[in-house]
Design a protein around this motif. Structure first.
Motif, short mmCIF file in Angstrom:
data_model
loop_
_atom_site.label_atom_id
_atom_site.label_comp_id
_atom_site.label_asym_id
_atom_site.label_seq_id
_atom_site.Cartn_x
_atom_site.Cartn_y
_atom_site.Cartn_z
N PHE A 67 -9.63 -22.99 -10.07
CA PHE A 67 -9.40 -21.56 -10.28
C PHE A 67 -10.54 -20.88 -11.03
CE2 PHE A 67 -4.53 -22.48 -10.42
CZ PHE A 67 -4.49 -22.49 -9.03
N ARG A 68 -11.33 -21.71 -11.73
CA ARG A 68 -12.40 -21.19 -12.58
C ARG A 68 -13.37 -20.28 -11.82
NH1 ARG A 68 -13.57 -23.48 -17.75
NH2 ARG A 68 -12.23 -25.29 -17.56
N GLN A 69 -13.48 -20.48 -10.50
CA GLN A 69 -14.42 -19.69 -9.71
C GLN A 69 -14.09 -18.19 -9.76
OE1 GLN A 69 -13.72 -19.96 -5.31
NE2 GLN A 69 -12.46 -21.71 -5.90
N LEU A 70 -12.85 -17.85 -10.09
CA LEU A 70 -12.48 -16.43 -10.14
C LEU A 70 -13.06 -15.75 -11.39
CD1 LEU A 70 -8.72 -16.41 -9.03
CD2 LEU A 70 -10.78 -16.25 -7.62
N ASP A 71 -13.40 -16.56 -12.41
CA ASP A 71 -13.88 -15.99 -13.68
C ASP A 71 -15.09 -15.09 -13.48
OD1 ASP A 71 -11.91 -17.43 -14.82
OD2 ASP A 71 -13.20 -18.96 -15.73
N LYS A 72 -15.93 -15.45 -12.51
CA LYS A 72 -17.19 -14.72 -12.38
C LYS A 72 -17.06 -13.41 -11.60
CE LYS A 72 -18.86 -17.50 -8.46
NZ LYS A 72 -18.28 -18.85 -8.42
N ILE A 73 -15.88 -13.13 -11.05
CA ILE A 73 -15.71 -11.88 -10.31
C ILE A 73 -15.37 -10.74 -11.26
CG2 ILE A 73 -14.49 -10.76 -8.39
CD1 ILE A 73 -13.60 -13.53 -7.50
N ASP A 74 -16.10 -9.65 -11.15
CA ASP A 74 -15.84 -8.49 -11.99
C ASP A 74 -14.62 -7.74 -11.47
OD1 ASP A 74 -15.83 -6.32 -13.60
OD2 ASP A 74 -17.72 -5.45 -12.87
N THR A 75 -13.54 -7.73 -12.25
CA THR A 75 -12.32 -7.05 -11.81
C THR A 75 -11.91 -5.97 -12.82
OG1 THR A 75 -11.04 -8.83 -12.85
CG2 THR A 75 -11.37 -8.98 -10.47
N LEU A 76 -12.89 -5.49 -13.56
CA LEU A 76 -12.62 -4.57 -14.67
C LEU A 76 -11.76 -3.37 -14.27
CD1 LEU A 76 -13.14 -4.15 -17.66
CD2 LEU A 76 -15.16 -2.79 -17.05
N ASN A 77 -12.15 -2.68 -13.21
CA ASN A 77 -11.40 -1.47 -12.84
C ASN A 77 -10.56 -1.65 -11.59
OD1 ASN A 77 -12.38 0.22 -14.97
ND2 ASN A 77 -14.37 0.18 -13.92
N ILE A 78 -10.23 -2.90 -11.31
CA ILE A 78 -9.46 -3.18 -10.09
C ILE A 78 -7.97 -3.20 -10.43
CG2 ILE A 78 -9.08 -4.85 -8.23
CD1 ILE A 78 -11.89 -3.64 -8.22
N ILE A 79 -7.20 -2.50 -9.60
CA ILE A 79 -5.75 -2.49 -9.79
C ILE A 79 -5.16 -3.73 -9.12
CG2 ILE A 79 -3.61 -1.24 -9.20
CD1 ILE A 79 -5.47 1.32 -9.12
N PRO A 80 -4.32 -4.47 -9.85
CA PRO A 80 -3.76 -5.70 -9.24
C PRO A 80 -2.80 -5.38 -8.09
CG PRO A 80 -2.75 -5.27 -11.38
CD PRO A 80 -3.86 -4.28 -11.22
N THR A 81 -2.70 -6.30 -7.15
CA THR A 81 -1.75 -6.16 -6.04
C THR A 81 -0.64 -7.19 -6.20
OG1 THR A 81 -3.47 -5.43 -4.51
CG2 THR A 81 -1.46 -6.31 -3.52
N TYR A 82 0.60 -6.69 -6.28
CA TYR A 82 1.73 -7.62 -6.38
C TYR A 82 2.60 -7.60 -5.13
CZ TYR A 82 0.37 -7.89 -11.25
OH TYR A 82 -0.35 -8.09 -12.41
N GLN A 83 2.41 -6.58 -4.30
CA GLN A 83 3.17 -6.53 -3.05
C GLN A 83 2.36 -5.75 -2.02
OE1 GLN A 83 4.31 -3.58 -1.75
NE2 GLN A 83 3.81 -2.25 -3.46
N VAL A 84 2.68 -5.96 -0.74
CA VAL A 84 1.85 -5.35 0.31
C VAL A 84 2.66 -4.46 1.26
CG1 VAL A 84 0.04 -7.09 0.29
CG2 VAL A 84 2.07 -7.48 1.67
N ILE A 85 3.84 -4.03 0.84
CA ILE A 85 4.58 -3.12 1.72
C ILE A 85 3.96 -1.73 1.64
CG2 ILE A 85 6.76 -4.37 1.80
CD1 ILE A 85 7.77 -2.57 -0.44
N ASP A 86 4.19 -0.92 2.71
CA ASP A 86 3.53 0.38 2.80
C ASP A 86 4.19 1.43 1.91
OD1 ASP A 86 1.88 -0.57 4.97
OD2 ASP A 86 3.71 -0.50 6.16
N ASN A 87 5.51 1.37 1.82
CA ASN A 87 6.19 2.41 1.05
C ASN A 87 6.78 1.82 -0.22
OD1 ASN A 87 7.74 0.93 2.84
ND2 ASN A 87 9.46 2.32 2.68
N THR A 88 6.73 2.56 -1.27
CA THR A 88 7.23 2.02 -2.53
C THR A 88 8.40 2.86 -3.05
OG1 THR A 88 5.46 3.24 -3.59
CG2 THR A 88 5.11 0.89 -3.26
N THR A 89 9.07 3.57 -2.14
CA THR A 89 10.26 4.30 -2.55
C THR A 89 11.48 3.42 -2.34
OG1 THR A 89 10.40 5.26 -0.36
CG2 THR A 89 9.32 6.58 -2.05
N ASN A 90 12.55 3.74 -3.05
CA ASN A 90 13.76 2.94 -2.91
C ASN A 90 14.38 3.10 -1.53
OD1 ASN A 90 13.86 1.69 -5.38
ND2 ASN A 90 14.81 3.47 -6.36
N VAL A 91 14.97 2.04 -1.05
CA VAL A 91 15.73 2.11 0.19
C VAL A 91 17.20 2.03 -0.21
CG1 VAL A 91 16.22 0.97 2.38
CG2 VAL A 91 13.89 0.97 1.47
#
Lengths: 106, 411
Positions: free
Chosen positions: A46-70
Motif C-alpha cells: 500500500f506504501r506506493q500510494l504515499d507518493k501521490i499528491d491528494t491534497l485537494n482531492i475529494i474522496p470517493t465512497y460511492q459511485v451512484i449518480d444521484n445522492t438524493t433519498n429514495v
C-alpha cells in the motif's frame, strides 16, 4: 531514502490480536504468526500510494449518480412472520432469540 | 451432490435452465455463500434477481460453488473445495464465481449468475471461454445477495455467448425498491444503432505493459485487428492511475467486507464467527485495521482519494472514445494451488479488473483466443456508466466475426 530493513513494522502480533478482538475474530498462535507476515506484506504494498499528491482531492465512497433519498409509499407490505424470522436461530426462548449474557454481575 | 468439477453445491431441478452462484438467496433452499458460517441456512425469501428470472419463465436448476463470501480469484477459498476448470482440471476456472463459469463452460447450464466486486465474474468468464457482463454499478438489484463490498458489489450474468448475456441483462436490469442504489437520475441506457464505423475503441497503454503474458497480449492484438478490419476506429489512450488500482481496491474493499461480515454472529442464523475461513479472517482483520482510529486517514481515506483520481482518468478517456478494450487477466488460467498460499500474489490477479469496479463501470468479458496448451484467453470491453448496449453491440459483432466462443471443452 530510508533503508527498508530499518523501517518499523506496521503490524506486530500484539496489534493484530487487538484488531482481531475488535472484530470478534479469534486467532490462534499459528494464525497470528501467519497473518502478521501476510498483512505486513500487503500493507507494505500500500506504501506506493504515499507518493501521490491528494491534497485537494475529494474522496470517493460511492459511485451512484444521484445522492438524493429514495422514498417509497408508506404502505404495509407482507414481511417475515415471527416463526419464519426465528426458524434459523440455534436457540430461541418464548418467541425471542436467545443470546449469550452480556452483563456478568447482578 | 459432488459433480466432477465440484461446481454444483445443490441441484434443485435437473430440468431447470439457470443456476445461481450460492450467494444468491433462493427461497426454501440452502444458501451458503461458500462458507461454513452459513452452512444449513435456508432463506425465507429470494433475491430480486431470482424472482425476476422466475417471473420470466426461467427455472432454477442449481446453486453453484464459489469462494467463501466471494473472496477470491481462483475458487480455492470455498469451504466446500475448489472448482476445477473444465478445459483442464489442474487449473482454476477463475474466481470467485468459479462454479458458475465451470457449469456454463461444461454446458451443465447455458445461463448462470455470479457477482463481481473486483473481477469475480470476468476472470471466471475469461478462464473458461464464457461471456459475462459485470454491469454498471446499480443496474441490477443486490437485494437478497450476500453482501461483500457494498460500494462495488455488482450482481452479474454469465452465459456461452454475448447474445445470451444480453437477454439475461434485459430481464434483470431494472429499478428495485429494495435496493435504493438501483434508482438513478441517469439510468437510461445509451440508445441508438452502433455501427462499427461510428464507434471508437480505446486501448489504454497501462493495460498492455510488463507482466502481461505474451500469448494474452497476442490474442488481444488479434482481436483488435479483427475489429479494425470491420471498421471500428482504434485509438491509443492513457489511464495514468491504473497501477494504483490494486492498492486502492485492497484498502477499500476489506473495510466494507469487515463491516458487512460484522452481521454474522450466529444468533439469528448461521454458525458462530469461529467458522470463518482464513481469507475472510484476513480481510476482516485488514479492513478493521485500515479503518481504525489513527490509521484511517493514512490508509482508507487516502485510498478513497486515489479512487477519485482513477475515476477521473476514465472520465477523461471517455470524452475521446466510446469503449475500452483490455485483457481481463495478465495471464491465462493458472494452476490450482499456484497462488493459494500467497495472498498478495492472488490479489494481483485482479490487476486489470479492479479499476472498473472502483469506478462503477460496466464491463463485458469474452474470450479472444486460446493458449498453446488450449486454455482460454479473455478480453473485456469497458464503457461509461449505462453503456451496456454499446458493449453488447461490439461483443456480438466480434462473435459474428470469430468462432472462439463456439469451442467446447472435451469432458
Amino acid at each position: 531514502m530510508k533503508d527498508k530493513r530499518n523501517q518499523k513494522l506496521v503490524i506486530d502480533s500484539k496489534l493484530l490480536e487487538h484488531v482481531a478482538s475488535l472484530a470478534k475474530i479469534t486467532v490462534n498462535e499459528g494464525e497470528v504468526k501467519k497473518y502478521v507476515v501476510q498483512l505486513e506484506e500487503i500493507i507494505e504494498y500500500f506504501r506506493q500510494l504515499d507518493k501521490i499528491d491528494t491534497l485537494n482531492i475529494i474522496p470517493t465512497y460511492q459511485v451512484i449518480d444521484n445522492t438524493t433519498n429514495v422514498l417509497r409509499e408508506d404502505v404495509i407490505e407482507s414481511s417475515l412472520s415471527q416463526k419464519e424470522a426465528l426458524a434459523q436461530a440455534k436457540r430461541t426462548h418464548k418467541g425471542y432469540f436467545l443470546v449469550e449474557g452480556v452483563l456478568n454481575e447482578r | 451432490m459432488k459433480d466432477k468439477l465440484n461446481a454444483i453445491l445443490l441441484e434443485i431441478n435437473p430440468k431447470g435452465n439457470i443456476g445461481y452462484k450460492d450467494n444468491f438467496l433462493t427461497r426454501g433452499y440452502e444458501t451458503t455463500a461458500g462458507s461454513n458460517v452459513l452452512k444449513g441456512y435456508i432463506s425465507h425469501y429470494s433475491a430480486t434477481v431470482v424472482d425476476l428470472f422466475e417471473k420470466n419463465g426461467f427455472v432454477t436448476k442449481a446453486k453453484f460453488n464459489c469462494d467463501a463470501w466471494a473472496h477470491g480469484s481462483s475458487g480455492e477459498n470455498s469451504d466446500f473445495g475448489a472448482v476445477k476448470n473444465p478445459w483442464n482440471n489442474a487449473y482454476t476456472p477463475g474466481g470467485s464465481s468459479s462454479g458458475s463459469s465451470a457449469a456454463v463452460a461444461s454446458n451443465y447450464t447455458k445461463y448462470a449468475t455470479g457477482t463481481d466486486t473486483g473481477g469475480s465474474i470476468r476472470l471466471p468468464a475469461a478462464f473458461t471461454n464464457s461471456s459475462a457482463i459485470k454491469p454498471t454499478y446499480g443496474a441490477i438489484s443486490r437485494y437478497g445477495i450476500v453482501a461483500m463490498a457494498s460500494s462495488t458489489d455488482c450482481p452479474s450474468l454469465i452465459a456461452q455467448n454475448v447474445k445470451d448475456v444480453e437477454v439475461l441483462f434485459k430481464i434483470v436490469s431494472r429499478e428495485d425498491k429494495k435496493d435504493a442504489n438501483t434508482f438513478s437520475s441517469k439510468r437510461s441506457l445509451r440508445g441508438g444503432q452502433f455501427k462499427p464505423g461510428s464507434l471508437k475503441i480505446g486501448l489504454p497503454k497501462e493495460y498492455f505493459i510488463e507482466g502481461l503474458d505474451r500469448e494474452v497480449s497476442e490474442a488481444v492484438r488479434q482481436a483488435r485487428q479483427v475489429l479494425t478490419e470491420d471498421g471500428y476506429k482504434i485509438e491509443n489512450v492513457s489511464l495514468p492511475h491504473t497501477k494504483y488500482g490494486i492498492a486502492v481496491y485492497y484498502l477499500i474493499m476489506p473495510v466494507e467486507v469487515a463491516s458487512n461480515l460484522a452481521r454474522y454472529d450466529g444468533v439469528r442464523y448461521g454458525q458462530a464467527r469461529s467458522f470463518f475461513g482464513e481469507e475472510a479472517e484476513r480481510r476482516i482483520i485488514l479492513g478493521t485495521f485500515t479503518s481504525s482510529a489513527g490509521y484511517s486517514a493514512k490508509y482508507y481515506q487516502k485510498a478513497a482519494k486515489v479512487r477519485t483520481l482513477i475515476i477521473q482518468d476514465f472520465d477523461q478517456v471517455f470524452k475521446k472514445v466510446d469503449v475500452l478494450l483490455t485483457p481481463v487477466s495478465p495471464t491465462p488460467p493458472f494452476k490450482l494451488g499456484e497462488k493459494a498460499n500467497d495472498p498478495l500474489k492472488m490479489y494481483l490477479s485482479d490487476v486489470l479488473t479492479v479499476n472498473t469496479s472502483l469506478a462503477g463501470l460496466p464491463s463485458l468479458a469474452l474470450s479472444c483466443g486460446f493458449t498453446k496448451k488450449n486454455l482460454p484467453i479473455g478480453m473485456q470491453f469497458v464503457g461509461p456508466r449505462w453503456s451496456e448496449p454499446v458493449l453488447f453491440s461490439v461483443g456480438k459483432r466480434y462473435q459474428e466475426l470469430t468462432d472462439w466462443h463456439k469451442r467446447k471443452p472435451s469432458i
